[in-house]
Motif scaffolding. Structure first.
Motif, PDB file in Angstrom:
ATOM      1  N   ASP A   1       8.560  -8.327  -2.242  1.00 16.74           N
ATOM      2  CA  ASP A   1       8.215  -9.472  -1.406  1.00 16.74           C
ATOM      3  C   ASP A   1       7.929 -10.723  -2.231  1.00 16.74           C
ATOM      4  OD1 ASP A   1       8.538  -8.073   0.908  1.00 16.74           O
ATOM      5  OD2 ASP A   1       6.429  -7.568   1.153  1.00 16.74           O
TER       6      ASP A   1
ATOM      7  N   PHE B   1       2.743  -9.590  -2.569  1.00 16.60           N
ATOM      8  CA  PHE B   1       3.085  -9.457  -1.155  1.00 16.60           C
ATOM      9  C   PHE B   1       3.090 -10.823  -0.481  1.00 16.60           C
ATOM     10  CE2 PHE B   1       1.714  -5.361  -2.526  1.00 16.60           C
ATOM     11  CZ  PHE B   1       2.436  -4.446  -1.787  1.00 16.60           C
TER      12      PHE B   1
ATOM     13  N   GLN C   1       1.534 -11.533   2.331  1.00 16.11           N
ATOM     14  CA  GLN C   1       0.254 -11.777   2.991  1.00 16.11           C
ATOM     15  C   GLN C   1      -0.822 -10.944   2.317  1.00 16.11           C
ATOM     16  OE1 GLN C   1       0.607 -10.865   7.169  1.00 16.11           O
ATOM     17  NE2 GLN C   1       1.433 -12.875   7.692  1.00 16.11           N
TER      18      GLN C   1
ATOM     19  N   ASN D   1      -3.185  -9.528   3.932  1.00 18.51           N
ATOM     20  CA  ASN D   1      -3.383  -8.364   4.795  1.00 18.51           C
ATOM     21  C   ASN D   1      -2.467  -7.210   4.391  1.00 18.51           C
ATOM     22  OD1 ASN D   1      -5.314  -9.683   6.319  1.00 18.51           O
ATOM     23  ND2 ASN D   1      -3.880 -10.351   7.890  1.00 18.51           N
ATOM     24  N   THR D   2      -1.208  -7.527   4.112  1.00 15.32           N
ATOM     25  CA  THR D   2      -0.258  -6.483   3.726  1.00 15.32           C
ATOM     26  C   THR D   2      -0.651  -5.858   2.393  1.00 15.32           C
ATOM     27  OG1 THR D   2       1.471  -7.740   4.857  1.00 15.32           O
ATOM     28  CG2 THR D   2       2.179  -5.965   3.412  1.00 15.32           C
TER      29      THR D   2
ATOM     30  N   ARG E   1      -3.577  -3.460   2.948  1.00 13.10           N
ATOM     31  CA  ARG E   1      -3.236  -2.182   3.596  1.00 13.10           C
ATOM     32  C   ARG E   1      -2.463  -1.265   2.660  1.00 13.10           C
ATOM     33  NH1 ARG E   1      -1.824  -6.097   8.498  1.00 13.10           N
ATOM     34  NH2 ARG E   1      -3.978  -6.418   9.189  1.00 13.10           N
ATOM     35  N   TYR E   2      -1.643  -1.842   1.808  1.00 11.81           N
ATOM     36  CA  TYR E   2      -0.964  -1.049   0.780  1.00 11.81           C
ATOM     37  C   TYR E   2      -1.988  -0.420  -0.164  1.00 11.81           C
ATOM     38  CZ  TYR E   2       1.436  -0.408  -3.738  1.00 11.81           C
ATOM     39  OH  TYR E   2       1.895   0.094  -4.928  1.00 11.81           O
TER      40      TYR E   2
ATOM     41  N   THR F   1      -9.442  -8.178   3.375  1.00 14.92           N
ATOM     42  CA  THR F   1      -8.799  -7.719   4.611  1.00 14.92           C
ATOM     43  C   THR F   1      -9.733  -6.737   5.320  1.00 14.92           C
ATOM     44  OG1 THR F   1      -6.640  -7.930   3.539  1.00 14.92           O
ATOM     45  CG2 THR F   1      -6.735  -6.668   5.582  1.00 14.92           C
TER      46      THR F   1
ATOM     47  N   VAL G   1       1.207  -2.916  12.095  1.00 15.29           N
ATOM     48  CA  VAL G   1       1.802  -2.203  10.963  1.00 15.29           C
ATOM     49  C   VAL G   1       3.004  -1.367  11.390  1.00 15.29           C
ATOM     50  CG1 VAL G   1      -0.298  -2.113   9.586  1.00 15.29           C
ATOM     51  CG2 VAL G   1       0.127  -0.317  11.263  1.00 15.29           C
TER      52      VAL G   1
ATOM     53  N   SER H   1       5.763  -3.059   9.655  1.00 12.30           N
ATOM     54  CA  SER H   1       5.511  -3.541   8.296  1.00 12.30           C
ATOM     55  C   SER H   1       6.173  -2.546   7.352  1.00 12.30           C
ATOM     56  CB  SER H   1       4.010  -3.641   8.029  1.00 12.30           C
ATOM     57  OG  SER H   1       3.753  -4.097   6.722  1.00 12.30           O
TER      58      SER H   1
ATOM     59  N   ILE I   1       4.474  -1.039   4.228  1.00  5.52           N
ATOM     60  CA  ILE I   1       3.386  -0.111   4.538  1.00  5.52           C
ATOM     61  C   ILE I   1       3.956   1.213   5.048  1.00  5.52           C
ATOM     62  CG2 ILE I   1       1.312   0.245   5.925  1.00  5.52           C
ATOM     63  CD1 ILE I   1       1.131  -1.955   3.762  1.00  5.52           C
TER      64      ILE I   1
END
Length: 477
Positions: free
Chosen positions: A79, A224, A226, A228-229, A232-233, A272, A435, A438, A441
């Motif tokens: 990304d 990434f 974002q 947020n992404t 979560r990863y 996040t 997600v 996504s 993820i």
């Protein structure tokens, strides 16, 4: 053995020819990219993406196993070369289709389809699983949503994106039947953390980490698109890593400890909330199933992080702050989400059976739904919501089967426990964010699911270790 037979159709001469052609075209496109670098990011990145794709295509034809491992290692960093901006739900489909991650996703779909066709022709059938059937049903619901979509290109692109993640699960489920193969693929998953962590660390040391400003907070994004992404990863890597940690060799434990510490620090810096909360719950599940020391470490770590990173406490205060939902008249973020979900649900009245089209909510409401259950219903109708609930039920059922099948004291037990924590965390995040599509993820979460599926389906061949937490012999990643 199966992979070698699948590649037998290509002679050594063919291998060399395909590799030579791929490399030659790659060099030419790389040169073109260098010439065009001064014009725009697209003219610089797109030729390189095509060049890399050709090289990977040659690798897929000659060494499919190495190709899959390389895709697992690289996906978390792709990304950084994104061309289409934030990747929001309402973003132009044509721009998103040109992203390097999208191009390589299509490449993976094509290569994996050919490989699976070869497997089926040789063996007569492919193995199935409840989760695989549920995921394919969700894909079918996505196709049905084309009946009511306002943007066919957006819906098709979203279907292809989800299909790439589903195909990764199918491929890994087919190849993780042997423990050695499972270890190699899980090792590739954790190798994917090296560039994001190093990239973020270098940014912090230089005083200018790649980040985004949301409200009053600066949040680390890593490679990434974002924060947020990224969060979560990191959540998935932390929960699963803690699950398998006790069963690694001493050397692998030291390496994993460094990775987990880096993931924890970067997760806090992303700020996040959904990933932080889900990570805590996932680690509690791991501690409950495996060792209460995980719970003690979680409590101590939480206190230390609140002391070292005061912005974390301020971010947590947004849950009840009237300033949390900027631009709204709601009292806090929770009330804002509830009101927003109600508004988005009204869109389903246009087509409550098959939905308004997968990936089109952002165009209709100018915001993502922030809830995968709401999104599944609005975009794919009652059919899609039922399919998505079936996927989540299959994920939890897989956790139960893996826990029941895994011998105590073995790496398989760590895989089962780690995946169970990830499944619970994924479900919680899905309830407050998007997600479902996504890809990055899903790519790694479904990799852990494939490992759990291999634990649940194969007969145990390792004698369990009598005493926890000694690592299983020969079981290190």
């Amino acid at each position: 053995m199966a992979e070698r037979r699948a590649q037998a159709a290509l002679t050594p001469a063919s291998h060399r020819l395909v590799t030579f052609v791929g490399v030659a075209v790659a060099v030419a496109l790389a040169s073109l990219s260098g010439i065009a670098a001064s014009d725009s990011k697209t003219s610089a990145v797109l030729p390189l993406a095509i060049a890399v794709g050709l090289c990977l295509g040659a690798l897929a034809l000659t060494r499919f196993g190495a190709f899959v491992e390389l895709m697992l290692i690289a996906r978390a960093s792709l990304d950084l070369a994104k061309l289409s901006g934030t990747g929001g739900l309402g973003e132009d489909a044509g721009a998103r289709a040109l992203d390097p991650a999208g191009i390589l996703g299509v490449l993976f779909l094509a290569a994996a389809a050919l490989w699976l066709a070869a497997q089926r022709r040789r063996r007569g059938r492919l193995q199935g699983s409840p989760l695989r059937r549920a995921l394919l049903t969700l894909m079918a619901a996505g196709f049905l949503s084309l009946l009511g979509t306002s943007s066919a290109s957006q819906t098709v692109l979203e279907i292809v994106r989800i299909a790439a993640a589903v195909m990764m699960f199918v491929v890994l489920e087919e190849t993780m039947g042997e423990r050695d193969r499972m270890r190699r693929l899980l090792r590739a998953v954790y190798l994917s953390t090296l560039f994001p962590l190093a990239f973020t660390a270098l940014g912090i040391l230089s005083g200018n980490p790649r980040s985004e400003v949301k409200g009053a907070f600066t949040r680390v994004m890593g490679p990434f698109y974002q924060s947020n992404t990224f969060g979560r990863y990191l959540m998935l890597m932390l929960v699963f890593g803690v699950g398998v940690y006790p069963y690694l060799s001493a050397r692998r434990r030291r390496q994993m400890a460094v990775v987990l510490f880096g993931c924890a620090v970067c997760l806090v810096l992303t700020l996040t909330l959904s990933a932080l909360a889900a990570c805590v719950v996932g680690l509690c599940v791991v501690g409950w199933l495996q060792s209460k020391r995980v719970l003690l470490g979680l409590a101590v770590g939480g206190v230390l992080f609140l002391m070292v990173f005061p912005q974390l406490g301020a971010r947590l205060g947004e849950l009840t702050s009237s300033e949390a939902a900027v631009g709204t008249d709601q009292q806090n973020t929770l009330e804002w989400r509830l009101a927003h979900w109600s508004d988005v649900l009204g869109l389903a009245s246009e087509n409550p059976v098959t939905g308004i089209g997968l990936g089109t909510t952002g165009e209709s409401a100018d915001r993502s739904p922030h809830n995968d259950f709401v999104r599944a219903y609005v975009e794919m109708g009652v059919v899609g919501l039922a399919a998505y609930v079936a996927v989540l039920a299959a994920l939890l059922a897989l956790a139960r089967r893996a826990l029941a099948a895994a011998p105590p004291g073995s790496l398989d037990r760590g895989v089962a426990v780690g995946y169970t924590g990830c499944a619970v965390a994924f479900l919680l995040v899905s309830a407050v964010s998007n997600v479902m599509s996504s890809v990055v993820i899903l790519w790694y979460f479904l990799s852990f699911a494939a490992a759990a599926s291999s634990v649940a389906t194969r007969a145990p061949a390792e004698a369990p270790i009598a005493r926890y937490p000694a690592p299983a012999r020969g079981g290190a990643l």
